[in-house]
Design an enzyme around this catalytic site. Structure first.
Site, short mmCIF file in Angstrom:
data_model
loop_
_atom_site.label_atom_id
_atom_site.label_comp_id
_atom_site.label_asym_id
_atom_site.label_seq_id
_atom_site.Cartn_x
_atom_site.Cartn_y
_atom_site.Cartn_z
CG HIS A 208 -23.81 21.50 -0.77
ND1 HIS A 208 -23.19 21.68 -1.98
CD2 HIS A 208 -22.91 21.93 0.16
CE1 HIS A 208 -21.98 22.20 -1.78
NE2 HIS A 208 -21.79 22.36 -0.49
C1 UD1 Z 1 -19.02 21.00 4.12
C2 UD1 Z 1 -18.20 22.30 4.10
C3 UD1 Z 1 -18.51 23.06 2.83
C4 UD1 Z 1 -18.36 22.20 1.59
C5 UD1 Z 1 -19.11 20.90 1.73
C6 UD1 Z 1 -18.72 20.01 0.58
C7 UD1 Z 1 -17.79 23.26 6.35
C8 UD1 Z 1 -18.10 24.38 7.24
N1 UD1 Z 1 -18.51 23.19 5.20
O1 UD1 Z 1 -20.38 21.35 4.19
O2 UD1 Z 1 -17.61 24.13 2.72
O3 UD1 Z 1 -18.85 22.89 0.49
O4 UD1 Z 1 -18.73 20.26 2.97
O5 UD1 Z 1 -19.67 19.07 0.30
O6 UD1 Z 1 -16.92 22.47 6.64
N2 UD1 Z 1 -23.70 14.30 6.30
C9 UD1 Z 1 -24.11 13.01 6.07
N3 UD1 Z 1 -23.25 12.18 5.40
C10 UD1 Z 1 -22.03 12.58 4.97
C11 UD1 Z 1 -21.65 13.92 5.17
C12 UD1 Z 1 -22.50 14.77 5.85
O7 UD1 Z 1 -25.20 12.61 6.45
O8 UD1 Z 1 -21.29 11.77 4.39
C13 UD1 Z 1 -24.56 15.19 7.09
C14 UD1 Z 1 -23.83 15.54 8.41
O9 UD1 Z 1 -24.10 14.62 9.40
C15 UD1 Z 1 -24.30 16.93 8.72
C16 UD1 Z 1 -24.70 17.50 7.35
O10 UD1 Z 1 -24.73 16.43 6.42
O11 UD1 Z 1 -25.40 16.88 9.55
C17 UD1 Z 1 -23.77 18.59 6.90
O12 UD1 Z 1 -22.43 18.08 6.80
P1 UD1 Z 1 -21.18 19.02 7.12
O13 UD1 Z 1 -19.93 18.29 6.84
O14 UD1 Z 1 -21.33 19.64 8.44
O15 UD1 Z 1 -21.35 20.24 6.12
P2 UD1 Z 1 -21.50 20.29 4.55
O16 UD1 Z 1 -22.80 20.94 4.23
O17 UD1 Z 1 -21.22 18.96 3.97
N1 UDP Z 2 -19.15 16.07 -6.75
C1 UDP Z 2 -19.25 14.70 -6.89
N2 UDP Z 2 -20.48 14.14 -6.75
C2 UDP Z 2 -21.60 14.87 -6.48
C3 UDP Z 2 -21.47 16.26 -6.33
C4 UDP Z 2 -20.22 16.84 -6.45
O1 UDP Z 2 -18.27 14.02 -7.16
O2 UDP Z 2 -22.68 14.27 -6.34
C5 UDP Z 2 -17.79 16.66 -6.85
C6 UDP Z 2 -17.69 17.78 -7.85
O3 UDP Z 2 -16.49 17.55 -8.56
C7 UDP Z 2 -17.55 19.01 -7.00
C8 UDP Z 2 -16.85 18.48 -5.78
O4 UDP Z 2 -17.42 17.19 -5.60
O5 UDP Z 2 -16.75 20.00 -7.58
C9 UDP Z 2 -16.96 19.35 -4.57
O6 UDP Z 2 -18.14 19.13 -3.94
P1 UDP Z 2 -19.06 20.13 -3.16
O7 UDP Z 2 -19.90 20.85 -4.12
O8 UDP Z 2 -19.72 19.27 -2.17
O9 UDP Z 2 -18.09 21.12 -2.36
P2 UDP Z 2 -17.64 22.63 -2.58
O10 UDP Z 2 -16.82 22.66 -3.81
O11 UDP Z 2 -18.85 23.49 -2.66
O12 UDP Z 2 -16.85 22.95 -1.36
#
Ligand code: UD1
Ligand code: UDP
Length: 357
Positions: A208
């Site tokens: 992601h």
């Molecule tokens: C964030 C964290 C990252 C972490 C990840 C876990 C920061 C800078 N990054 O990145 O460290 O690894 O979460 O998964 O905080 N969105 C949806 N639905 C949701 C969530 C997000 O549609 O439930 C969309 C948002 O609207 C946004 C995009 O996904 O446009 C990215 O979401 P965002 O929370 O900004 O960053 P992540 O890539 O999830």
């Molecule tokens: N995870 C989950 N469902 C998914 C993908 C990930 O439950 O579809 C869990 C998994 O345990 C992972 C945790 O969410 O370690 C953290 O998620 P993510 O990779 O989004 O964040 P990061 O660890 O990179 O910050």
């Protein structure tokens, strides 16, 4: 003591699940959800499955640029802190929700406890690294998952009030692996809501990060690698790259790739424990691969968790199909030691809070 916990993203729900359970035995906890992750399968499912109490506040802040999101969180968290007057603020990891919680609290002279402190990549080009550095430097208590994280804090003159407590992700993985056992889930849910049968043999992939999933070329390479393995590869897609993944898969006609919606934590634990190997760019999943003894290839330029890299157990790769497959085919060597603690980091976190806040 009244502790106010700030969470917002998927990995923080998992960590808070194990720590809050311990915390609530002796302290009063106010739980604030910033709203950063908000889809059912990115947020609520974790609260349901892991018995996390309903947040006292949901700030409903998500999306937008880093500055906008963080700024809005800062304003809203400050209001809650002024109202609740907690004795400390507890935050996890390195997301925008983490940094917003830390800055809001320190400006009001409220002690900040940072769990998962000290990890460093060595570049400010990564948004999480900025969050980590700022958060560690304004925290009162820094709690590290590993000794290598503690070494980074020493280099930044932050060893005072910094301790190695183990990794709450390991606590969670150990605890929920016992709960999930070997009962095979019946199905996955596809991106359009269709049901997909679970294969008996599979690889598990998550991807992601902006660097890998934000543009066409790296993502196509990663999907090509996943499609050319000797068993199906299950890929639950983060909402940030759903549109791009759908577009590419419609063009490419993959045969071996199972693309689905994000799964709940219990399913994710099942997938780790029953997969052949793992491909990821997730900080959490590369540790879970290690916990579960599964070989992992991490598609990223930097080592975030050096402890996982021993004996080829976790190797970095560029988003290049040939390199990913070559690395997956290396032999891994597993040793018994666990640098992520004994599965009781939540107790140690509480001990440190009681002693130093
Ligand atoms: C964030 C964290 C990252 C972490 C990840 C876990 C920061 C800078 N990054 O990145 O460290 O690894 O979460 O998964 O905080 N969105 C949806 N639905 C949701 C969530 C997000 O549609 O439930 C969309 C948002 O609207 C946004 C995009 O996904 O446009 C990215 O979401 P965002 O929370 O900004 O960053 P992540 O890539 O999830
Ligand atoms: N995870 C989950 N469902 C998914 C993908 C990930 O439950 O579809 C869990 C998994 O345990 C992972 C945790 O969410 O370690 C953290 O998620 P993510 O990779 O989004 O964040 P990061 O660890 O990179 O910050």
């Amino acid at each position: 003591m009244k502790i106010l916990t700030v969470v917002g993203a998927r990995p923080q729900f998992i960590k808070a699940a194990v720590v809050s359970r311990e915390l609530r035995k002796t302290h009063n906890e106010v739980l604030v959800h910033t709203g950063q992750h908000y889809d059912y399968n990115m947020s609520e499912v974790f609260f349901e499955e892991l018995d996390i109490p309903k947040p006292d506040y949901n700030l409903g802040i998500s999306g937008g640029t880093h500055g906008k999101m963080t700024g809005e969180m800062l304003i809203a968290i400050e209001e809650v802190l002024i109202k609740e007057k907690p004795d400390a603020v507890l935050i996890y990891g390195d997301t925008n929700s983490t940094m917003a919680g830390a800055i809001a609290a320190v400006k009001l002279h409220i002690p900040v406890v940072h769990v998962e402190a000290g990890n460093r990549l060595g570049t400010l080009n990564n948004p999480e690294e900025v969050n980590r550095i700022i958060t560690d430097h304004v925290s009162t208590l820094r709690l590290c998952c590993t000794h290598s994280a503690m070494e980074f804090l020493k280099k930044e003159n932050l060893s005072k009030n910094s301790f190695v407590v183990g990794d709450p992700m390991y606590d969670a993985f150990k605890y929920y692996s016992l709960k999930v056992k070997d009962d095979m889930p019946e199905e996955l849910i596809g991106l359009d809501g269709e049901k997909i049968d679970m294969p008996t043999e599979f690889y598990y992939m998550t991807c992601h990060r902006e660097e890998n999933a934000g543009s066409d070329k790296p993502l196509r390479e990663i999907l090509k690698a996943a499609d050319s393995l000797d068993a199906p590869c299950i890929y639950p897609v983060h909402p940030r790259n759903k549109v791009k993944v759908k577009c590419i898969t419609e063009e490419e006609n993959y045969k071996n790739l199972i693309i689905c919606q994000p799964v709940g934590y219990l399913m994710s634990v099942y997938l780790v424990n029953h997969s052949k190997k793992i491909i990821t760019d997730s900080g959490g999943l590369q540790r879970e691969a290690f916990f579960g003894g599964k070989q992992c290839v991490t598609i990223f330029d930097y080592v975030v968790w050096p402890e996982t890299m021993v004996g080829n157990r976790n190797q970095l790769s560029k988003p290049d199909a040939k390199e990913i497959i070559e690395k997956l085919n290396c032999k891994q060597i597993i040793t018994d030691d666990n640098p992520f603690g004994d599965g009781k980091s939540a107790v140690k976190i509480l001990d440190c809070i009681n002693k130093y806040v």
